[in-house]
Design an enzyme around this catalytic site. Structure first.
Site, PDB file in Angstrom:
ATOM      1  N   GLY A 186      -6.107  31.987 103.249  1.00 13.32           N
ATOM      2  CA  GLY A 186      -7.347  31.371 104.033  1.00 13.32           C
ATOM      3  C   GLY A 186      -7.184  29.894 104.224  1.00 13.32           C
ATOM      4  O   GLY A 186      -6.150  29.379 103.817  1.00 13.32           O
ATOM      5  N   ARG A 250      -3.438  36.956 106.164  1.00 14.91           N
ATOM      6  CA  ARG A 250      -3.273  37.520 104.949  1.00 14.91           C
ATOM      7  C   ARG A 250      -2.197  38.671 105.144  1.00 14.91           C
ATOM      8  O   ARG A 250      -2.174  39.281 106.038  1.00 14.91           O
ATOM      9  CB  ARG A 250      -4.420  37.881 104.133  1.00 14.91           C
ATOM     10  CG  ARG A 250      -5.271  36.998 103.776  1.00 14.91           C
ATOM     11  CD  ARG A 250      -6.403  37.448 102.990  1.00 14.91           C
ATOM     12  NE  ARG A 250      -7.440  36.160 102.842  1.00 14.91           N
ATOM     13  CZ  ARG A 250      -7.545  35.298 102.027  1.00 14.91           C
ATOM     14  NH1 ARG A 250      -6.119  35.317 101.185  1.00 14.91           N
ATOM     15  NH2 ARG A 250      -8.277  34.249 101.754  1.00 14.91           N
ATOM     16  N   THR A 278       0.510  34.557  97.768  1.00 16.32           N
ATOM     17  CA  THR A 278       1.306  33.638  98.578  1.00 16.32           C
ATOM     18  C   THR A 278       2.744  33.329  98.034  1.00 16.32           C
ATOM     19  O   THR A 278       3.961  33.487  98.476  1.00 16.32           O
ATOM     20  CB  THR A 278       0.915  32.612  99.465  1.00 16.32           C
ATOM     21  OG1 THR A 278      -0.060  33.055 100.301  1.00 16.32           O
ATOM     22  CG2 THR A 278       2.020  31.941 100.421  1.00 16.32           C
ATOM     23  N   ASP A 306      -9.712  26.897  95.452  1.00 15.30           N
ATOM     24  CA  ASP A 306     -10.511  27.036  94.120  1.00 15.30           C
ATOM     25  C   ASP A 306     -10.064  26.394  93.046  1.00 15.30           C
ATOM     26  O   ASP A 306     -10.590  26.521  91.979  1.00 15.30           O
ATOM     27  CB  ASP A 306     -10.434  28.682  93.987  1.00 15.30           C
ATOM     28  CG  ASP A 306     -10.931  29.472  95.374  1.00 15.30           C
ATOM     29  OD1 ASP A 306     -11.615  29.055  95.977  1.00 15.30           O
ATOM     30  OD2 ASP A 306     -10.110  30.333  95.496  1.00 15.30           O
ATOM     31  N   GLY A 350     -15.104  30.066  95.157  1.00 11.73           N
ATOM     32  CA  GLY A 350     -14.178  29.890  93.974  1.00 11.73           C
ATOM     33  C   GLY A 350     -13.462  30.869  93.523  1.00 11.73           C
ATOM     34  O   GLY A 350     -12.692  30.786  92.538  1.00 11.73           O
ATOM     35  N   ARG A 351     -13.384  32.075  94.217  1.00 13.50           N
ATOM     36  CA  ARG A 351     -12.456  33.439  93.816  1.00 13.50           C
ATOM     37  C   ARG A 351     -12.562  33.595  92.404  1.00 13.50           C
ATOM     38  O   ARG A 351     -11.253  33.636  91.418  1.00 13.50           O
ATOM     39  CB  ARG A 351     -11.047  32.986  94.319  1.00 13.50           C
ATOM     40  CG  ARG A 351     -10.048  34.110  93.952  1.00 13.50           C
ATOM     41  CD  ARG A 351     -10.330  35.563  94.560  1.00 13.50           C
ATOM     42  NE  ARG A 351     -10.601  35.587  95.826  1.00 13.50           N
ATOM     43  CZ  ARG A 351     -10.677  36.960  96.466  1.00 13.50           C
ATOM     44  NH1 ARG A 351     -10.952  37.790  95.915  1.00 13.50           N
ATOM     45  NH2 ARG A 351     -10.675  36.766  97.762  1.00 13.50           N
ATOM     46  N   MET A 423     -17.835  26.431 106.530  1.00 12.64           N
ATOM     47  CA  MET A 423     -17.990  25.086 106.783  1.00 12.64           C
ATOM     48  C   MET A 423     -17.075  24.013 105.998  1.00 12.64           C
ATOM     49  O   MET A 423     -16.661  23.337 106.175  1.00 12.64           O
ATOM     50  CB  MET A 423     -19.508  24.565 106.673  1.00 12.64           C
ATOM     51  CG  MET A 423     -20.285  25.361 107.630  1.00 12.64           C
ATOM     52  SD  MET A 423     -22.256  24.821 107.660  1.00 12.64           S
ATOM     53  CE  MET A 423     -22.130  23.047 108.414  1.00 12.64           C
TER      54      MET A 423
END
Length: 499
Positions: A186, A250, A278, A306, A350-351, A423
């Site tokens: 992302g 992704r 990645t 994150d 924050g995953r 944003m």
């Protein structure tokens, strides 16, 4: 990009009814604001469960009765953190005097082909044996806040990692290099800053062939996506905007297909910007290049807003995310404070790591409750193209549950919900992240020219270092509920203990 942390304006208490959806408050007054750290998982209800997040309290595989266990542990550690080098596969690889010197600002000419004259010597090179201390606290007890101990007695064992920076000898001739840059996953503030610095540093070494791979790993296989030629002129002002000059995505082709394309295009330096998934791909590409005896350097730059990559002080984009989150928090607080029976809820990304939520709560001073995801939500088996768990929207869930509770109570609440995720992701990097991106990009190029591959660059105890990729992707880093920083957050918010 998904974590959980709410900020509530007055007080939040969970009743002791474990079998039902937790009620938010048994008081007569309402909250002012709530922050949630990110998207959540699919859930029938919120679960409250304590989860400790130690990397390793101590290793059960070590025989502590062996008087030599400490030296054996150090030997094993050094083997794990040894960074791969081209000479591992090509023992007779030729090295050359470095073409990078700040006193020259340009690559060496034939006049200096044998090295710099004594009066031009530059003491800015890093020795290959330079190390940075990984752990700097000698914990005296396993019960100390945040203690990470090898044995039950918390014996001090020095753990060193390789220092990053330019070396005096390089293993690629700049004129023979074709370097490629790819951004995956992302968006994250700072991507363009890193791209810019990689390109500029490559040019200072003397590289003329630099390309960008569009839209992540997919750019290696999609015939409609052409390489983007890059130069200082192209990237000069890209850091003034958010997003990625190259685009992101992704998933993508197989490792074998990627390496096939690299061979076809003559790419012998690959710079990969991305998170854990990645980097796992980058390491697989490195392994495949080694298997094929290809003289290729694959270097990662950890990109995760994150801040959830192990062993590093922080990753780029994180400081910007915490700073930008303040706008959303302040807006939610004002909305809630100004409304009759107002409650503000802010969801931050924050995953599952919780760092943005925790740090944003500490920074704002307007947060009454911070909830972090790894202690409150259930996981699902669904995954996205990067292998990340697909998360539901915890913010909407909490908003609905708050409304439901107060409606049943006979005192309807006015709940304002803000999700600033996209944003924040699209922002330009702030000054702190800009500096971090600059140095990470430069050191990625230094590492590649020094002959290292299968590595990623990071900051550890304020110093820049190289890590072998497998060590930093072994598991994600999450907020430790027993850490001093989390306790500081609890002290700041004054929230009750939900666990």
């Amino acid at each position: 990009m998904d974590s959980l942390s709410p900020v509530i304006g007055q007080r939040l208490t969970l009743p002791a009814r474990a079998s039902a959806t937790p009620r938010l408050c048994d008081r007569s007054f309402l909250f002012r604001s709530i922050i949630i750290g990110g998207a959540s998982r699919k859930f029938p209800r919120i679960r409250v469960k304590a989860v400790t997040n130690k990397l390793r309290s101590y290793s059960s595989s070590i025989d502590f009765s062996d008087p030599d266990w400490k030296s054996k542990y150090q030997k094993d550690f050094e083997a794990r953190f040894n960074i791969p080098h081209l000479t591992d596969v090509f023992p007779n690889a030729v090295s050359y005097p470095s073409t990078f010197c700040l006193k020259m600002r340009t690559p060496v000419t034939e006049e200096f082909a044998g090295g710099y004259p004594s009066d031009e010597a530059w003491h800015g090179y890093i020795n290959n044996n330079d190390r940075v201390l990984l752990k700097v606290i000698h914990f005296s007890s396993p019960t100390s806040a945040g203690a990470e101990c090898i044995d039950p007695g918390c014996t001090w064992v020095e753990q060193w990692v390789h220092r990053a920076g330019p070396r005096e000898k390089i293993y690629f001739k700049p004129e023979d290099v074709k370097a490629a840059i790819v951004t995956c996953g992302g968006l994250c503030p700072g991507l363009n800053d890193v791209i810019r610095q990689v390109v500029i540093t490559l040019e200072i070494y003397g590289v003329k062939k630099i390309v960008g791979i569009p839209f992540g790993y997919r750019g290696f296989s999609d015939k409609d996506l052409a390489e983007m030629p890059l130069s200082r002129k192209v990237v000069q002002n890209v850091h003034l905007s958010g997003g990625s000059l190259l685009g992101v995505s992704r998933g993508g082709p197989t490792v074998s297909e990627i390496v096939d394309r690299m061979e076809d295009r003559g790419i012998n330096m690959l710079f990969v910007l991305g998170g854990n998934g990645t980097h796992a791909g980058a390491n697989a590409i490195h392994d495949e290049c080694r298997r094929r005896k290809m003289k290729v350097a694959v270097v990662g730059v950890p990109k995760t807003i994150d801040n959830d990559i192990m062993l590093m002080d922080k990753t780029f984009g994180f400081d910007t995310a915490v700073e930008e989150a303040q706008r959303a928090i302040n807006s939610a607080y004002i909305e809630a404070h100004s409304a009759y029976r107002g409650i503000g809820v802010v969801k931050l990304m924050g995953r599952s790591s919780g760092f943005i939520a925790m740090q944003a709560s500490l920074a704002s001073g307007q947060i009454d409750i911070c909830l972090i995801p790894e202690n409150h939500l259930e996981k699902t088996n669904a995954k996205d193209a990067s292998g990340n768990i697909v998360l539901g929207d915890i913010g909407v869930h909490i908003q609905q549950e708050i409304k439901k509770y107060f409606k049943e109570m006979g005192a309807p609440a006015d709940v304002k919900y803000i999700d600033p995720t996209y944003m924040i992701r699209a922002c330009r990097a702030n000054a702190s992240d800009g500096i971090l991106c600059t140095v990470l990009g430069q050191n990625a190029v230094h590492g590649a020219f020094a002959g290292y591959s299968g590595i990623t660059v990071g900051i550890c105890n304020t110093h820049y270092v190289y890590f072998p990729i497998p060590e930093v992707i072994s598991q994600p880093r999450t907020v430790d509920p027993n850490s001093r920083m989390w306790h500081r957050c609890l002290t700041s918010t004054g929230q009750p203990d939900f666990l």
